[in-house]
Design a protein around this motif. Structure first.
Motif, short mmCIF file in Angstrom:
data_model
loop_
_atom_site.label_atom_id
_atom_site.label_comp_id
_atom_site.label_asym_id
_atom_site.label_seq_id
_atom_site.Cartn_x
_atom_site.Cartn_y
_atom_site.Cartn_z
N GLY A 44 0.33 -1.19 0.04
CA GLY A 44 -0.28 -0.15 -0.14
C GLY A 44 0.60 1.26 0.23
O GLY A 44 0.36 2.61 -0.23
N VAL A 45 1.93 0.82 -0.28
CA VAL A 45 2.88 2.81 0.01
C VAL A 45 3.78 2.39 -1.31
O VAL A 45 4.28 1.42 -1.69
CB VAL A 45 3.65 2.12 1.08
N ASN A 46 3.74 3.71 -1.96
CA ASN A 46 4.50 3.71 -3.27
C ASN A 46 5.70 5.12 -2.54
O ASN A 46 5.06 6.02 -2.07
CB ASN A 46 3.80 4.46 -3.95
N GLN A 55 12.90 11.74 -3.09
CA GLN A 55 11.74 10.51 -2.45
C GLN A 55 11.00 10.87 -1.66
O GLN A 55 11.20 11.52 -0.92
CB GLN A 55 11.96 8.95 -2.84
N GLY A 56 9.73 10.74 -1.82
CA GLY A 56 8.05 11.05 -1.66
C GLY A 56 7.53 9.81 -0.93
O GLY A 56 7.56 8.76 -1.41
N ILE A 57 7.16 9.93 0.42
CA ILE A 57 5.96 8.66 0.18
C ILE A 57 4.26 8.62 0.06
O ILE A 57 4.42 9.58 1.27
CB ILE A 57 6.19 8.63 1.75
N GLU A 58 4.18 8.05 -0.23
CA GLU A 58 2.32 7.78 -0.54
C GLU A 58 1.87 6.78 -0.04
O GLU A 58 2.16 5.73 -0.88
CB GLU A 58 1.54 8.07 -2.79
N ILE A 59 1.09 6.76 0.01
CA ILE A 59 -0.16 5.97 0.82
C ILE A 59 -1.19 5.46 0.23
O ILE A 59 -2.04 6.28 0.31
CB ILE A 59 -0.39 6.14 2.88
N ARG A 60 -1.70 4.36 -0.50
CA ARG A 60 -3.13 4.33 -0.97
C ARG A 60 -2.91 5.57 -1.52
O ARG A 60 -4.14 5.66 -1.78
CB ARG A 60 -4.15 4.01 0.11
N GLY A 61 -2.53 5.84 -3.03
CA GLY A 61 -2.78 6.79 -4.07
C GLY A 61 -2.66 7.96 -3.17
O GLY A 61 -2.76 8.30 -4.51
#
Length: 608
Positions: A44-46, A55-61
């Protein structure tokens, strides 16, 4: 046990949220230099590109700016939301001091407020005690046949200045990432060079069995540099940006007969400056932030665990990119949460948060979550939650206009922006035994007024000085998907971890997919505990197809090998990351970012 889902200790299986835990044993098998590196294998993490190889942290889109990062429950500075292509706040977290990382997926605004539309990442650091102890961590990596070598060292010490009364922890570190040049285009950078130095000091004063005061401060400096090509002369332009950071915090904790209380005052001061080898430097920025928050927790009628609290925050910006010289934004909130033990098998969490923003008015964010545990092995969960996030000072300022040498477009603010609101649903089922476990979660985010950028002048291939992008709202976006994770212990020496995330996104006003959101991600790791001290791992990460500026980007895979040898006072980690040296521009010329090339790394930690 997990604390982030409710703000107090709860079993992971019973937590009213979707939770992933990254343990220190798992971290030992990763070549991580910052927090983003440590989350690349989490379902669930991109780990998204935010420009210049950062880079940065995306959760569930959800976007990078919609993930809230905490350290021991304290919000870190979000100055990077207004300082383009920056992630210095992720680099200022001492990796040697991490006990575990808790990732809560889905909106947690009812408890944590703005920035928690996608989820929360809480870094739990190692506890302090009377006995003096510490560690020295050092190492680095070399990129085979290419630039981009890295190096790092961290030293920490913790113990009592006065037994059972005054405890202290000091951590200092330095990390270096060499610049990695583009393989196909002269004078262009794939991954920016980076140098980061920090000092953390924490003091814990135990006034009595019922009261303690914690004082925290951090001083850090981050230098980041990248090259670009001057289209007019063909010369290389090197741009170097420096971020000077100061953070402070004071916390009072009370453990009374009737309740537990906490009151915190904390904040940050971030100063950004820039130098250019050719041309005019980017404009400087100063971002100050102060936060006051607190809560009271108590049990009522034996089945209610109640949390009542509030928060006030103010952010101030000093920037010549805004013709008025800057601006400020403040926001206050009250929240209430009730975790109800209905029966031994059923629990229900109800919560709500009332936010009042000085510029965007008030908003109420409710949350409801049900947990059913019919047997020791089965856990069923589901719930609904909302999130609220106001635009940043720059995004909403009509006086904001930014130009930058090396960036092929200008940025413009928009006074008509509306706050982002996320309405999220999820349902999950998990089954766990001593030998294996599996969990599946279905989720859907309905996002109103999602903030994005669109071209308004000289669109197509961006041209410096002519192309202008402006912030705007996507009226409605839908992001839904499935997360699955599993683990199998094949024998005392062999075990397998795996997960899969499928994502479906849509801009409801155009019917198009939302750009730069991978449709699928997967992770598979085969672990072999060869001896009591030595563990080896072979792993594969799959990143699915996505679109960027209307172009389809193909899926790709990254393979890693790692090993960790651990003794009582010393352990060493080594391996090869990106074994096949996957280079994204070879996969498609439309990739606008790169990943780390093949590297051989070695890290060692000595504990005393």
């Amino acid at each position: 046990m997990v604390v982030t889902a409710t703000s107090y200790k709860t079993k992971v299986s019973e937590a009213p949220a979707s939770v992933s835990i990254i343990t220190k044993e798992e971290l030992a098998l990763m070549p991580y230099q910052n927090l983003a590196d440590a989350l690349v294998t989490t379902s669930g993490v991109n780990i998204a590109d935010i420009g210049q190889g950062r880079q940065g942290i995306e959760i569930r889109g959800m976007d990078v700016s919609q993930s809230l990062i905490l350290i021991d429950g304290r919000r870190i500075s979000r100055a990077s939301d207004m300082l383009g292509h920056s992630n210095f706040e992720l680099q200022n977290i001492p990796v040697s001091d991490i006990e575990r990382i808790e990732v809560i997926k889905g909106p947690m605004s009812a408890l944590y407020g703005s920035d928690a539309l996608g989820g929360v990442v809480n870094v739990i650091t190692k506890p302090k005690s009377n006995e003096w102890s510490g560690s020295v961590r050092g190492g680095g990596s070399t990129a085979m046949d290419k630039d981009g070598n890295t190096g790092n060292i961290e030293v920490s010490a913790s113990g009592a200045l006065i037994d059972d009364t005054v405890l202290m922890k000091v951590t200092t570190g330095h990390a270096y990432q060499g610049l990695i040049e583009n393989r196909n285009h002269e004078n262009e950078t794939d991954i920016a060079g980076n140098r980061n130095t920090f000092v953390d000091v924490e003091l814990q004063t135990i006034i009595s069995p019922q009261q303690e005061v914690d004082v925290y401060t951090r001083v850090a400096q981050t230098d980041s540099w990248y090259d670009s090509n001057d289209d007019a002369t063909g010369n290389k332009i090197r741009s170097t940006t420096t971020y000077d950071t100061f953070e402070y915090g004071v916390t009072h904790s009370g453990y009374w007969d009737f309740a537990d209380t906490q009151l915190r005052v904390y904040g940050s001061r971030v100063s950004q400056t820039n130098e250019k080898s050719i041309g005019v430097p980017n404009d400087p920025n100063d971002v100050d932030e102060d936060i006051v928050d607190g809560y009271i927790q108590f049990f009522a009628f034996d089945i209610h665990h109640v949390t009542l609290g509030g928060q006030w925050s103010e952010q101030r910006l000093d920037s010549v990119d805004i013709t008025t010289g800057g601006g400020s934004a403040n926001q206050g909130a009250l929240f209430l949460q009730d975790d109800i033990s209905l029966t031994d098998e059923w629990s229900l969490l109800l919560g709500g948060r009332y936010d009042n923003h000085a510029d965007f008015g008030s908003h109420f964010s409710p949350r409801a979550y049900l947990v059913y545990k019919p047997t020791q092995n089965w856990t069923l969960k589901g719930g609904y939650g909302e999130g609220f996030k106001a635009p940043t000072i720059k995004q909403s300022s009509p006086e904001y206009y930014s130009t930058a040498v090396g960036r092929p477009f200008d940025l413009k603010g928009n006074a008509d922006l509306k706050p982002e609101v996320n309405q999220s649903y999820e349902i999950s089922a998990a089954y766990n035994t001593e030998r294996w476990g599996s969990a599946v979660t279905l989720f859907q985010n309905n996002v109103e007024n999602l903030i994005d950028l669109k071209c308004i002048t000289s669109c197509g291939r961006p041209v410096a000085g002519l192309t202008i992008y402006q912030y705007f709202n996507i009226n409605e976006a839908e992001i839904k998907g499935i997360e699955w994770s599993g683990n199998v212990t094949l024998s005392p020496a062999w075990y397998v971890n795996m997960n899969l995330t499928l994502l479906d996104t849509e801009d409801k006003s155009t019917g198009e997919v939302i750009e730069n959101k991978p449709k699928s991600q997967a992770y598979l790791a085969i672990n072999w505990k060869t001896t009591e001290q030595l563990t080896t791992q072979v792993s594969m990460r799959h990143i699915g197809s996505q679109s960027d500026e209307g172009e389809k980007l193909p899926a790709y895979q990254v393979y890693d090998f790692s090993a960790n040898y651990s003794l009582k006072s010393f352990d060493i980690s080594m391996g090869v990351s990106n074994l096949l040296d996957t280079y994204l521009e070879d996969e498609s010329p439309f990739f606008t970012y790169a990943i780390q090339p093949r590297q051989v790394y070695l890290n060692g930690t000595y504990r005393y």
